[in-house]
Design an enzyme around this catalytic site. Structure first.
Site, PDB file in Angstrom:
ATOM      1  N   ASP A  37      27.776  47.286  33.001  1.00 58.06           N
ATOM      2  CA  ASP A  37      27.993  48.106  31.609  1.00 58.06           C
ATOM      3  C   ASP A  37      26.690  48.462  31.155  1.00 58.06           C
ATOM      4  OD1 ASP A  37      29.067  48.366  29.070  1.00 58.06           O
ATOM      5  OD2 ASP A  37      30.895  47.315  29.721  1.00 58.06           O
ATOM      6  N   VAL A  64      28.017  54.688  33.818  1.00 56.32           N
ATOM      7  CA  VAL A  64      28.784  55.288  35.131  1.00 56.32           C
ATOM      8  C   VAL A  64      28.670  56.892  35.134  1.00 56.32           C
ATOM      9  CG1 VAL A  64      30.279  53.422  35.206  1.00 56.32           C
ATOM     10  CG2 VAL A  64      30.713  55.201  33.462  1.00 56.32           C
ATOM     11  N   ASN A  90      36.603  50.995  35.700  1.00 59.40           N
ATOM     12  CA  ASN A  90      37.151  50.416  34.496  1.00 59.40           C
ATOM     13  C   ASN A  90      36.776  51.086  33.211  1.00 59.40           C
ATOM     14  OD1 ASN A  90      38.674  48.442  32.612  1.00 59.40           O
ATOM     15  ND2 ASN A  90      36.554  48.011  32.362  1.00 59.40           N
ATOM     16  N   TYR A 159      42.081  63.078  25.911  1.00 54.93           N
ATOM     17  CA  TYR A 159      42.046  61.685  26.713  1.00 54.93           C
ATOM     18  C   TYR A 159      43.217  61.665  27.620  1.00 54.93           C
ATOM     19  CZ  TYR A 159      42.678  56.542  27.331  1.00 54.93           C
ATOM     20  OH  TYR A 159      42.749  55.270  27.883  1.00 54.93           O
ATOM     21  N   THR A 196      42.381  45.330  22.857  1.00 55.25           N
ATOM     22  CA  THR A 196      40.702  45.658  22.809  1.00 55.25           C
ATOM     23  C   THR A 196      40.054  46.226  21.936  1.00 55.25           C
ATOM     24  OG1 THR A 196      40.661  47.408  24.341  1.00 55.25           O
ATOM     25  CG2 THR A 196      41.183  45.308  25.454  1.00 55.25           C
TER      26      THR A 196
HETATM   27  N1  LIG Z   1      42.837  49.280  25.595  1.00 57.10           N
HETATM   28  C1  LIG Z   1      43.847  50.053  26.034  1.00 57.10           C
HETATM   29  O1  LIG Z   1      44.816  50.203  25.085  1.00 57.10           O
HETATM   30  C2  LIG Z   1      44.003  50.907  27.397  1.00 57.10           C
HETATM   31  C3  LIG Z   1      45.013  51.616  27.374  1.00 57.10           C
HETATM   32  C4  LIG Z   1      45.322  52.358  28.587  1.00 57.10           C
HETATM   33  C5  LIG Z   1      44.110  52.478  29.276  1.00 57.10           C
HETATM   34  N2  LIG Z   1      42.959  51.873  28.943  1.00 57.10           N
HETATM   35  C6  LIG Z   1      41.598  51.964  29.874  1.00 57.10           C
HETATM   36  O2  LIG Z   1      41.336  50.457  30.530  1.00 57.10           O
HETATM   37  C7  LIG Z   1      39.640  50.986  30.716  1.00 57.10           C
HETATM   38  C8  LIG Z   1      39.124  49.545  29.602  1.00 57.10           C
HETATM   39  O3  LIG Z   1      39.477  49.904  28.380  1.00 57.10           O
HETATM   40  P1  LIG Z   1      39.182  48.663  27.214  1.00 57.10           P
HETATM   41  O4  LIG Z   1      40.574  48.567  26.294  1.00 57.10           O
HETATM   42  O5  LIG Z   1      38.739  47.623  28.012  1.00 57.10           O
HETATM   43  O6  LIG Z   1      38.029  49.444  26.544  1.00 57.10           O
HETATM   44  P2  LIG Z   1      36.692  48.691  25.785  1.00 57.10           P
HETATM   45  O7  LIG Z   1      36.226  49.946  25.078  1.00 57.10           O
HETATM   46  O8  LIG Z   1      37.005  47.366  25.127  1.00 57.10           O
HETATM   47  O9  LIG Z   1      35.637  48.697  26.871  1.00 57.10           O
HETATM   48  C9  LIG Z   1      35.094  49.627  27.646  1.00 57.10           C
HETATM   49  C10 LIG Z   1      33.912  49.447  28.184  1.00 57.10           C
HETATM   50  O10 LIG Z   1      33.435  50.534  28.903  1.00 57.10           O
HETATM   51  C11 LIG Z   1      31.768  50.611  28.404  1.00 57.10           C
HETATM   52  N3  LIG Z   1      31.456  52.064  28.919  1.00 57.10           N
HETATM   53  C12 LIG Z   1      31.794  53.132  28.261  1.00 57.10           C
HETATM   54  N4  LIG Z   1      31.157  54.057  28.450  1.00 57.10           N
HETATM   55  C13 LIG Z   1      30.360  53.680  29.283  1.00 57.10           C
HETATM   56  C14 LIG Z   1      29.212  54.152  30.351  1.00 57.10           C
HETATM   57  N5  LIG Z   1      29.075  55.678  30.212  1.00 57.10           N
HETATM   58  N6  LIG Z   1      28.943  53.743  31.326  1.00 57.10           N
HETATM   59  C15 LIG Z   1      29.111  52.109  31.492  1.00 57.10           C
HETATM   60  N7  LIG Z   1      30.100  51.473  30.917  1.00 57.10           N
HETATM   61  C16 LIG Z   1      30.475  52.504  29.536  1.00 57.10           C
HETATM   62  C17 LIG Z   1      31.872  50.211  27.053  1.00 57.10           C
HETATM   63  O11 LIG Z   1      30.291  49.877  26.869  1.00 57.10           O
HETATM   64  C18 LIG Z   1      32.874  48.767  27.159  1.00 57.10           C
HETATM   65  O12 LIG Z   1      32.261  47.759  27.342  1.00 57.10           O
HETATM   66  C19 LIG Z   1      39.273  52.174  30.010  1.00 57.10           C
HETATM   67  O13 LIG Z   1      39.235  53.014  31.009  1.00 57.10           O
HETATM   68  C20 LIG Z   1      40.529  52.697  29.156  1.00 57.10           C
HETATM   69  O14 LIG Z   1      40.647  54.154  28.984  1.00 57.10           O
HETATM   70  C21 LIG Z   1      42.946  51.142  27.792  1.00 57.10           C
END
Ligand SMILES: NC(=O)c1ccc[n+]([C@@H]2O[C@H](COP(=O)([O-])OP(=O)(O)OC[C@H]3O[C@@H](n4cnc5c(N)ncnc54)[C@H](O)[C@@H]3O)[C@@H](O)[C@H]2O)c1
Length: 268
Positions: A37, A64, A90, A159, A196
């Site tokens: 991360d 990433v 992720n 998105y 989250t």
């Molecule tokens: N939370 C939801 O409702 C939901 C729904 C559908 C899909 N998702 C997907 O699940 C995945 C995780 O989401 P989450 O809810 O845990 O989000 P979150 O915001 O809690 O965590 C995302 C993490 O990604 C990291 N990140 C962001 N940009 C980055 C980069 N350039 N390099 C490395 N790390 C980076 C952030 O620092 C963070 O720790 C994402 O791909 C999101 O799109 C989430």
């Protein structure tokens, strides 16, 4: 069932909600986890928890969107752990806004973090994973898409586009790996709204978007829960369990597939 003993897994965005839960669960199921991360304090705290609970994990700083970071992270993983078996792509970001008002920098950020990263990661993973012993369990790449990669909703168009891209890139990567007999499976996961930071945080979150649309802050959690037929939001562990299944050999006949974990959201 659902064991990944001795396997080496990279989880990106591991300091966030779904990433942390996934890193914890993979470690509990026997994997050696490289948690990456851009949040070292949170990443190191997570790794300390995993190690305290008897698991194996280490934290690595990793943007990433940068190819040089991917080259370093995968090479370092192979050198230190002896190979790469599982990659969970992720890391992701959310941005809301109408198509007419969407800012260029938000389009670029969504494409870079949510889509380009998956190509960069898959490239390095293919190069490392194809070298594994031919009789080993298949390697597994799990990409986080979303219900937004399956159906449309207002204010989330870019998105949605990025997550739709993840969905179809996953299928194409699965076909390419199968065609080349790489013994690598690729699948996407499609969460509903998961509790989250991305869903409930103040900035650049689904809740933030609802506040801007005039929804009273007190009503948001209830509305999010009610929007799922099962009557609740998801929690990160709901998604981590699906990711573990796809990472493990229990899903050995699944590739190019979509695992929808959304409380029934897209079933209507
Ligand atoms: N939370 C939801 O409702 C939901 C729904 C559908 C899909 N998702 C997907 O699940 C995945 C995780 O989401 P989450 O809810 O845990 O989000 P979150 O915001 O809690 O965590 C995302 C993490 O990604 C990291 N990140 C962001 N940009 C980055 C980069 N350039 N390099 C490395 N790390 C980076 C952030 O620092 C963070 O720790 C994402 O791909 C999101 O799109 C989430």
């Amino acid at each position: 069932m659902n064991r990944v003993d001795g396997k080496v897994a990279i989880v990106t965005g591991a300091a966030g909600g779904i990433g942390s839960a996934t890193a914890r669960l993979l470690a509990k199921a026997g994997a050696r986890v490289v948690a990456t991360d851009m949040r070292p304090a949170d990443g190191e705290r997570l790794v300390a928890e995993i190690v305290r609970d008897g698991g194996q994990a280490r934290y690595v700083d990793h943007d990433v969107t940068r190819d040089a970071d991917w080259v370093r992270v995968v090479a370092d993983t192979v050198a230190r752990e002896g190979g790469l078996d599982i990659l969970v792509n992720n890391a992701g970001i959310y941005r809301h806004g109408s198509i007419e008002d969407f800012r260029d920098e938000d389009i670029d950020a969504l494409f870079a973090v949510n889509m380009k990263s998956i190509v960069l990661g898959t490239r390095q993973a293919f190069r490392a994973m194809k070298l594994r012993p031919k009789d080993a369990d298949s390697a597994s790449i799990v990409n986080l898409s979303s219900i937004a990669g399956l159906v449309g909703s207002p204010q989330s168009s870019v998105y949605s586009m990025s997550k739709g891209g993840v969905r179809l890139f996953t299928k194409a990567a699965a076909m390419e790996a199968a065609h080349l007999r790489y013994n690598i499976r690729c699948n996407s996961v499609h969460p509903g709204i998961i509790d989250t930071e991305m869903a409930r945080g103040a900035e650049n979150s689904v809740a933030g978007a609802m506040v801007k649309r005039g929804v009273p802050a007190d009503d948001i959690a209830a509305m999010m829960a009610a929007s799922h037929p099962l009557g609740r939001m998801g929690v990160a562990e709901d998604i981590a369990r699906g990711i573990l299944y796809l990472a493990s050999n229990d899903s050995s006949f699944m590739t190019g597939s979509e695992l929808v974990i959304d409380g029934g959201w897209t079933a209507r």
